[in-house]
Enzyme design. Structure first.
Site, PDB file in Angstrom:
ATOM      1  N   GLU A   1      74.699 -23.528  75.020  1.00  0.00           N
ATOM      2  CA  GLU A   1      73.338 -23.937  75.346  1.00  0.00           C
ATOM      3  C   GLU A   1      73.206 -25.453  75.344  1.00  0.00           C
ATOM      4  O   GLU A   1      72.482 -26.022  76.160  1.00  0.00           O
ATOM      5  CB  GLU A   1      72.333 -23.324  74.357  1.00  0.00           C
ATOM      6  CG  GLU A   1      72.027 -21.868  74.637  1.00  0.00           C
ATOM      7  CD  GLU A   1      73.166 -20.917  74.258  1.00  0.00           C
ATOM      8  OE1 GLU A   1      74.099 -21.353  73.538  1.00  0.00           O
ATOM      9  OE2 GLU A   1      73.136 -19.753  74.674  1.00  0.00           O
TER      10      GLU A   1
ATOM     11  N   HIS B   1      67.505 -12.901  67.118  1.00  0.00           N
ATOM     12  CA  HIS B   1      67.185 -12.712  68.539  1.00  0.00           C
ATOM     13  C   HIS B   1      65.732 -12.294  68.742  1.00  0.00           C
ATOM     14  O   HIS B   1      65.399 -11.689  69.748  1.00  0.00           O
ATOM     15  CB  HIS B   1      68.080 -11.629  69.157  1.00  0.00           C
ATOM     16  CG  HIS B   1      69.537 -11.908  69.073  1.00  0.00           C
ATOM     17  ND1 HIS B   1      70.251 -11.787  67.905  1.00  0.00           N
ATOM     18  CD2 HIS B   1      70.423 -12.328  70.014  1.00  0.00           C
ATOM     19  CE1 HIS B   1      71.525 -12.102  68.125  1.00  0.00           C
ATOM     20  NE2 HIS B   1      71.656 -12.437  69.404  1.00  0.00           N
TER      21      HIS B   1
END
Lengths: 335, 454
Positions: free
Chosen positions: A67, A136
Site C-alpha cells: 500500500e 479488516h
C-alpha cells in the site's frame, strides 16, 4: 447534484461506483485505476469488475502488495498530470500508507506554495459486519478527517457513491472515499450519465421535528429504520446523512439542531475522539447551543477491536435498537 | 419527587414572610388552586395557592418567619412515599436552589402563570412589588442566576425571550431539570382562556374572576383594577383595610379572567354589573382605579342603592385625554426592555420600577393572546388615544359619599379631569404621585379608603 440528464435506473452501490469509473475512463484519458487485484480478479469486493477488459492493463493496473508503494505511485502520478483512482482492499490497510497520504498527499500543495496539486482519489472499503475481524473491519475515516489538505467523503447511497466519485475526480486535492462494505450490494436509483454530488454538503434524508440524528454511511440506513419505528410511536426524528466528513456541513447540522433541540450522532468509528465528538463540540460552540433541550447523545463504536464473533461484532457498533432506545429516552425527556 | 411549596416574594423589599395560618392540614389532599396558607409581610397579607396536586406534608409551623424562596411545605403525588423533608440539609443553613433566586422572582407556589396571587405583576398593577415607596432601583439579581438551577439551554433561551424567571418554574426533566416544554407549558398556562379553579373564583359570577379575602363581617369592599393591570394590584393597600371582606374582580382579558371580548364600554360595564349582581351583596363599598374607576362610576350610577361609598382613583371617563402611546406601548411590549419605559410612566418616581419588577411584569404578559386581547380592548375603549366614553354626567348624578384620589404627576390621565367633579365629591390630590397612587404610596392612600368606607 449536477446531472447530464437521462434516465434513472436501479443499480447497486458497487455498480454505481463502477459506472462512475467507466464514465471517467471513457471521457478522460488522464484517468487510471490502480490497486491490488483490481484487474482480472475485479477487486476484492468486485467493484472494478470487468473494467480491465474494456480499458486494458495500462489503465486498470494491478499493483503489488504494498500500500505504501501503490499510494506513493498514485500520488506521484497525480502530481504529474494523471487522475489516478487508487483502491485499498480494506481501509484498515491505510495504516501502511499513512506516510504517503498524511505527510505527502495532504501537504504537497501547501508546502510547494500551490505550484503542484495532488488530484488523487483513494477508495477505502470500510466498516464491520462481514465477519472479517479486527484488522479488516475498522472505520478509520475520522483519522483522515483530522488532516487538513485531505477531503473525506462517506457516501451512503448508490447515487451518492457515483456522484461523489465523479466530484472527487474533478477536485484538485486528494479525496478519500470511504465505502461501507455492507452497502456494496445495496440497490438504489442512480441517474444515467455524468453528474456530481458536491463534496461538503450533507443531505436531509428524512425531516423530523422532535430530534435529529446525524449519521454517515451504513448508519444513515440504521437511523432511517429507527426513525420509521419511532414515527409509529409519535416521535419524528430527522435524519441527516453527513456524506462528507471533511469539509463537514456545519450549516445543515446546526440548522437541524435549532429546529429540533435534540441531537444524536451515530457513527461506526470508535466513540471516543470520533466524528460525534466533533459534531457535539461544533454545536456546543455555536449559537445552536441555545436551542438544545437535552444533552447530546453519541452512539459510536465500542472501545475495543471489532470482534470476530458475529454477535459480538454486532454489539460493537450501533444497531437500530440502540438508536431507537436513545431517541425514545431523549424525546421523552429522560436524558 | 415531591413539589416544594415556597415562601413567595410578594413585596419588593420583602426578605422573609410569616405564615399566618394554614388552610390545609398535614397530609391533606390539595389540588391546583387550593388555598394553602396566608402569609403576612410588613405591607400585605396574601393567600398562597397550591400549584400542584397531591398531599401536603412537612408544613412549617404557623407563625414561623421563613426567608423568601425557602420551602414551607411539600406536595407529594398520590402514592409517593413520604420520607423526611426533601433537602432537609437546608435546615442547617444551606440555601436550597430556589432560595437563591434573589431576582424578585415569585416562586411557583404563587399561583397560575403570571396571573396567580402574588406573581402577576402587570402594568399599573404592580402587586406588592412597588408598594414600597422607598425601595430603590437596587433590587438584586438582574442577571443573578439561582445557584444550582438546572435548565436546558433551550429552556433558558425561551425564558429569556419571554422575560420569565426560571426560578419560578418546576423542571420536569431528570433531577428537576427545566426543559423547553416546562417553559412553554408555563407560557401556555399564562394564556389559557379558562381560569384555573382558584380559591374564591366563582364561575357563576358573570364569567369574571372574583377573589375573596378577609373573613370579617363588616361591609364588603369591591375592588376594580385598571387597564392592563389585575386584581393583585390591590395587595399593598389591602393590608390596611382591616378585617372586612374584600372582593377583587379581574377585568376580562386581565388577571385570572377569561379572554372575553367586549364591543363597547357599555358592554364591559354590563359584564361587570352582571358579575357584581351575581355576588348577591346587599350593600358594599366600591373602589376603582383608572378604567376600573370608570366602571365603578358606571356601576354606582346603575346600582346606587347598593353602593355605600364610592372611591375613584385616577378614574377614566371624566375627559377625553389619555396617553394612548402608554396603552399601546404596554400592549405591544414583548420584552422587558420595551415594557420598562411605559411602566416607568405610570409612576412619579421611576425608581419604583426596578429591573426585576419589569421582568416579572413581562412574565405576567408573556401570553401573546392576552396582549392581543388587551390591545383590542384598548382599541375599543380608547380609539385614537381618546377616551371614547364619558361618565361626567354619571358623576353628577351619583349621590353616595364619593371621593376622587389623584396624583398630580399622573402621565396617563390628566389629574385636572378631577376638577370636573361636583362640589360634594371629595378630592385628594397628591402632588408627588403619578397614575397609581395606591401602589406608589399605599400607606398614604389606605387611610383614605378606610375613612371613606367606615
Amino acid at each position: 447534484m449536477t446531472t447530464a440528464g437521462g434516465g434513472v435506473r436501479e443499480l447497486s452501490y458497487a455498480e454505481a461506483l463502477r459506472e462512475a469509473m467507466d464514465i471517467a475512463l471513457a471521457s478522460d484519458p488522464r484517468v487510471i485505476l490502480m490497486g491490488e487485484d483490481i484487474g482480472v480478479y475485479g477487486g476484492a469486493f468486485q467493484v472494478t469488475g470487468d473494467l480491465v477488459h474494456r480499458y486494458g492493463e495500462d489503465r486498470v493496473i494491478d499493483t503489488p502488495i504494498s500500500e505504501l508503494g501503490g499510494a506513493g505511485v498514485a500520488i506521484g502520478a497525480a502530481m504529474t498530470g494523471l487522475r489516478p483512482i487508487y483502491e485499498f482492499q480494506f481501509s484498515d490497510f491505510a495504516t501502511l500508507a499513512m506516510e504517503q497520504i498524511v505527510n505527502q498527499a495532504a501537504k504537497i500543495r501547501y508546502m510547494l506554495g500551490g505550484a503542484v496539486s495532488v488530484p488523487v482519489v483513494m477508495r477505502f472499503p470500510a466498516g464491520s459486519g462481514t465477519g472479517a475481524a479486527a484488522q479488516h473491519s475498522q472505520s478509520l475515516e475520522a483519522w483522515f478527517g483530522h488532516v487538513p489538505g485531505l477531503k473525506v467523503v462517506q457516501p451512503s447511497t448508490p447515487a451518492d457513491a457515483k456522484g461523489l466519485l465523479l466530484a472527487a475526480l474533478e477536485d484538485p486535492d486528494p479525496v478519500l472515499i470511504f465505502e461501507h462494505k455492507l452497502l456494496y450490494k445495496m440497490k438504489g436509483p442512480v441517474p444515467e450519465g455524468h453528474y456530481t454530488v458536491p463534496i461538503g454538503k450533507a443531505a436531509i434524508r428524512r425531516p423530523g421535528r422532535d430530534l435529529c440524528i446525524v449519521a454517515g454511511a451504513i448508519m444513515v440506513h440504521r437511523a432511517l429504520e429507527a426513525a420509521e419505528a419511532l414515527s409509529a410511536e409519535g416521535i419524528e426524528a430527522e435524519v441527516i446523512d453527513l456524506r462528507s466528513i471533511r469539509p463537514i456541513d456545519r450549516d445543515t447540522i446546526l440548522d437541524a439542531v435549532r429546529r429540533t433541540g435534540r441531537l444524536i450522532c451515530v457513527y461506526e468509528g470508535v466513540k471516543t475522539l470520533g466524528i460525534g465528538a466533533e459534531i457535539s463540540a461544533m454545536v456546543a460552540e455555536s449559537d445552536a447551543f441555545d436551542f438544545l433541550d437535552a444533552p447530546i447523545i453519541r452512539l459510536g463504536g465500542a472501545e475495543a477491536p471489532i470482534p470476530y464473533n458475529p454477535e459480538l461484532e454486532k454489539a460493537a457498533v450501533p444497531q437500530v435498537p440502540d438508536i431507537v432506545a436513545a431517541a425514545r429516552a431523549l424525546a421523552g425527556g429522560r436524558l | 419527587m415531591p413539589v416544594e411549596v415556597i415562601m413567595p416574594k410578594v413585596d419588593m423589599d420583602m426578605t422573609t414572610g410569616r405564615i399566618l395560618v394554614w388552610h390545609v392540614g398535614e397530609g391533606e389532599r390539595v389540588s391546583r388552586g387550593t388555598p394553602l396558607f396566608d402569609i403576612e409581610t410588613d405591607k400585605a397579607a396574601m393567600e398562597v395557592e397550591a400549584e400542584a396536586e397531591g398531599f401536603l406534608h412537612h408544613r412549617v409551623p404557623e407563625g414561623a418567619e421563613v426567608p423568601i424562596g425557602q420551602p414551607v411545605a411539600w406536595i407529594y403525588a398520590e402514592g409517593e412515599a413520604v420520607g423526611p423533608p426533601p433537602g432537609a440539609a437546608s435546615a442547617t443553613g444551606a440555601i436550597p436552589p430556589a432560595a437563591a433566586s434573589a431576582t424578585g422572582a415569585i416562586p411557583p407556589a404563587a399561583g397560575r402563570g403570571g396571573g396567580g396571587d402574588g406573581s402577576g405583576a402587570t402594568a399599573g398593577a404592580a402587586p406588592a412589588a412597588i408598594g414600597a415607596p422607598r425601595a430603590g432601583p437596587t433590587e438584586t439579581g438582574a442577571e443573578g442566576r439561582p445557584a444550582g438551577l438546572r435548565a436546558t439551554p433551550a429552556a433558558r433561551r425561551l425564558a429569556r425571550e419571554a422575560g420569565l424567571d426560571l426560578a419560578t418554574l418546576q423542571g420536569s426533566g431528570p433531577r428537576g431539570r427545566i426543559q423547553g416544554a416546562d417553559v412553554r407549558a408555563r407560557l401556555e398556562t399564562a394564556m389559557s382562556p379558562v381560569p384555573s379553579p382558584a380559591a374564591g373564583f366563582t364561575p357563576e359570577a358573570g364569567g369574571l374572576s372574583v377573589t375573596r379575602r378577609g373573613a370579617g363581617r363588616g361591609r364588603p369592599v369591591v375592588l376594580l383594577h385598571g387597564f392592563a393591570s389585575d386584581s393583585l394590584s390591590w395587595a399593598p393597600v389591602e393590608a390596611h383595610l382591616g378585617d372586612r371582606p374584600i372582593l377583587r374582580i379581574d377585568l376580562p382579558a386581565h388577571g385570572k379572567s377569561p379572554l372575553l371580548a367586549v364591543r363597547s364600554f357599555a358592554e364591559l360595564a354590563a359584564l361587570m354589573r352582571d358579575t357584581i349582581d351575581r355576588l348577591d351583596l346587599a350593600e358594599f363599598d366600591l373602589v376603582g382605579h383608572s378604567l376600573g374607576g370608570a366602571l365603578a362610576l358606571a356601576l354606582a350610577d346603575t346600582r346606587p342603592r347598593r353602593i355605600a361609598a364610592l372611591t375613584l382613583i385616577a378614574p377614566a371617563g371624566l375627559g377625553p385625554q389619555i396617553a394612548g402611546d402608554v396603552l399601546r406601548g404596554i400592549c405591544a411590549a414583548t420584552r422587558p426592555e420595551s415594557l420598562a419605559p411605559w411602566l416607568r410612566m405610570l409612576v412619579a418616581d421611576e425608581r419604583l420600577i426596578s429591573d426585576g419588577y419589569v421582568r416579572q411584569a413581562m412574565a405576567g404578559r408573556a401570553c401573546a393572546q392576552l396582549r392581543a386581547a388587551q390591545a383590542a380592548l384598548a382599541g375599543i375603549l380608547f380609539p385614537d388615544g381618546v377616551q371614547a366614553f364619558d361618565l361626567r354626567a354619571a358623576l353628577d348624578r351619583v349621590g353616595m359619599p364619593t371621593r376622587i384620589i389623584w396624583g398630580r404627576r399622573d402621565a396617563v390621565i390628566p389629574w385636572r379631569h378631577a376638577l370636573t367633579a361636583p362640589g360634594r365629591v371629595a378630592l385628594h390630590l397628591f402632588p408627588e404621585l403619578g397614575h397609581v397612587p395606591h401602589l406608589e404610596r399605599p400607606d398614604a392612600i389606605a387611610p383614605l379608603l378606610r375613612g371613606g368606607m367606615s
